[in-house]
Design a protein around this motif. Structure first.
Motif, short mmCIF file in Angstrom:
data_model
loop_
_atom_site.label_atom_id
_atom_site.label_comp_id
_atom_site.label_asym_id
_atom_site.label_seq_id
_atom_site.Cartn_x
_atom_site.Cartn_y
_atom_site.Cartn_z
N SER A 32 -15.32 6.62 -1.97
CA SER A 32 -16.19 5.57 -2.52
C SER A 32 -15.71 4.19 -2.10
O SER A 32 -16.53 3.31 -1.78
CB SER A 32 -16.23 5.67 -4.05
OG SER A 32 -14.93 5.52 -4.61
N GLY A 248 -22.25 4.43 -1.65
CA GLY A 248 -20.99 3.97 -2.23
C GLY A 248 -21.11 3.67 -3.71
O GLY A 248 -20.18 3.94 -4.49
N LEU A 251 -21.08 7.01 -5.57
CA LEU A 251 -19.73 7.58 -5.62
C LEU A 251 -18.81 6.75 -6.52
O LEU A 251 -17.94 7.31 -7.20
CB LEU A 251 -19.14 7.65 -4.21
CG LEU A 251 -19.69 8.75 -3.30
CD1 LEU A 251 -18.94 8.77 -1.98
CD2 LEU A 251 -19.59 10.12 -3.96
N ALA A 252 -18.99 5.43 -6.52
CA ALA A 252 -18.16 4.58 -7.39
C ALA A 252 -18.42 4.89 -8.86
O ALA A 252 -17.49 4.90 -9.68
CB ALA A 252 -18.42 3.11 -7.10
N THR A 255 -16.73 8.12 -9.50
CA THR A 255 -15.28 7.87 -9.51
C THR A 255 -14.83 7.27 -10.83
O THR A 255 -13.77 7.64 -11.37
CB THR A 255 -14.91 6.93 -8.35
OG1 THR A 255 -15.24 7.56 -7.11
CG2 THR A 255 -13.43 6.61 -8.36
#
Length: 276
Positions: A32, A248, A251-252, A255
Motif C-alpha cells: 500500500s 493504494g 490497500l491503505a 492495512t
C-alpha cells in the motif's frame, strides 16, 4: 535405588499463527505504501489531447491556418509574417504538480527545426513563475489543495513507517495502534487528492461549447493568444496514476484495519512470545 526415567517430551516446533498475521500485515503495508507513493510521484494523472475534427472545425471558423506535424500528432498555428517560433498544439500528460509535453526526445528534435522551443518542456506548479500564463483562480486553488493533500499523505506514510517499525521491534501496543490510525489518515488524504484531480476539470466539461471553459495553457506551447479560439478542442482524460492511487487507498484502508487488529493480538500474545 532405581531412577524413574522421565519420558521425553515432544518439542513443539510449530510457528505461532500470529506470526503469519504479522508477516501478512507487513507485506500489505509495503504494497500500500509503494502504490500510494508511486501514484503521487508519477506524472500520468491526466492526459491532454486535441480532438482533430473539433480542432479543424474551430480553425476554419476562426480563419486559423494549421500545419500538422509528426503524422498529425502536433499542430502548429501559422502566423503570417512571423519567422521562427510560433504556437504549437501538443499532447501533454500531467501529475499532481507537473504538466509535461508527451513527446519523445527525437520528436522534439524534429519539431525544433520548425521553431519548437527546446527549453524545459515541463511546467512545475510548485514553482512561482511569473512569466507563465496565470491559471484560472478556481483551478489554481484546487491545484494547490491537491498538492497539499498529496504532501500530507507522503509525510503521514513516512511517519507511519517509523512508528510501525518502533511498535513491532519494541513491542509497543500503543505505537502499533497509532500506526493503524496513521494509515487510515494517509488513505483519507490520498482520497482527497484523487477526488480533487478527478473533478478538477469539471468546469471544463460543463462548459464544453465555450472556448474559455478552461483558460489554462495546458496543451499549448508558445504564445497562447492565437490558440484561445481553439481551446475547446482539447480533451482531458484521467490516466493510470489515478487508478494506481485508488488501489493504494483501498490497500491503505485494509492495512489500517490489520494494524489495529494486530494491536489487539499483541495485547494477549506479545510478539516476543510469538517468535520464540
Amino acid at each position: 535405588m532405581e531412577q524413574t526415567e522421565t519420558p521425553p517430551q515432544d518439542c513443539e516446533c510449530g510457528v505461532h499463527p500470529s506470526v503469519f498475521y504479522l508477516l501478512a500485515t507487513l507485506l500489505l503495508t509495503s504494497c500500500s505504501t509503494a502504490m500510494l507513493c508511486a501514484a503521487i510521484m508519477t506524472d500520468h494523472w491526466e492526459h491532454v489531447v486535441w480532438e482533430h475534427a473539433a480542432l479543424a472545425a474551430l480553425a476554419n471558423a476562426s480563419n486559423t491556418a494549421l500545419q500538422w506535424l509528426l503524422d498529425e500528432k502536433v499542430a502548429k498555428i501559422e502566423e503570417p509574417g512571423r519567422k521562427g517560433g510560433g504556437t504549437f498544439l501538443v499532447p501533454m500528460n500531467g501529475g499532481i504538480w507537473t504538466m509535461c509535453v508527451s513527446l519523445e526526445e527525437e520528436e522534439v528534435t524534429i519539431l525544433s527545426r520548425a521553431g519548437f522551443p527546446t527549453e524545459p518542456l515541463c511546467t512545475n506548479y510548485l514553482a512561482d513563475n511569473e512569466d507563465e500564463e496565470p491559471r484560472a483562480d478556481w483551478q489554481h486553488r484546487m491545484q494547490n489543495l491537491s498538492i497539499s493533500c498529496a504532501l500530507v499523505c507522503l509525510i503521514v506514510l513516512g511517519s507511519a513507517a517509523l512508528v510501525g517499525a518502533f511498535g513491532v521491534c519494541k513491542h509497543q501496543i500503543s505505537a502499533v495502534l497509532i500506526t493503524g490510525v496513521m494509515y487510515l489518515l494517509a488513505g483519507l488524504f490520498a482520497m482527497f487528492t484523487l477526488m480533487i484531480i478527478h473533478f478538477k476539470r469539471i468546469q471544463r466539461v460543463s462548459s464544453r461549447g465555450s472556448s474559455h471553459g478552461d483558460d489554462t495553457g495546458d496543451g499549448v506551447v508558445g504564445n497562447q493568444a492565437p490558440a484561445i479560439p481553439l481551446l475547446s478542442a482539447r480533451e482531458f482524460s484521467t490516466s493510470w496514476s489515478l487508478e494506481l492511487g485508488w488501489g493504494g487507498v483501498a490497500l491503505a484502508s485494509l492495512t489500517s484495519l490489520l494494524w489495529i487488529l494486530l494491536s489487539k493480538i499483541m495485547r494477549y500474545n506479545p510478539i516476543s512470545a510469538m517468535l520464540l
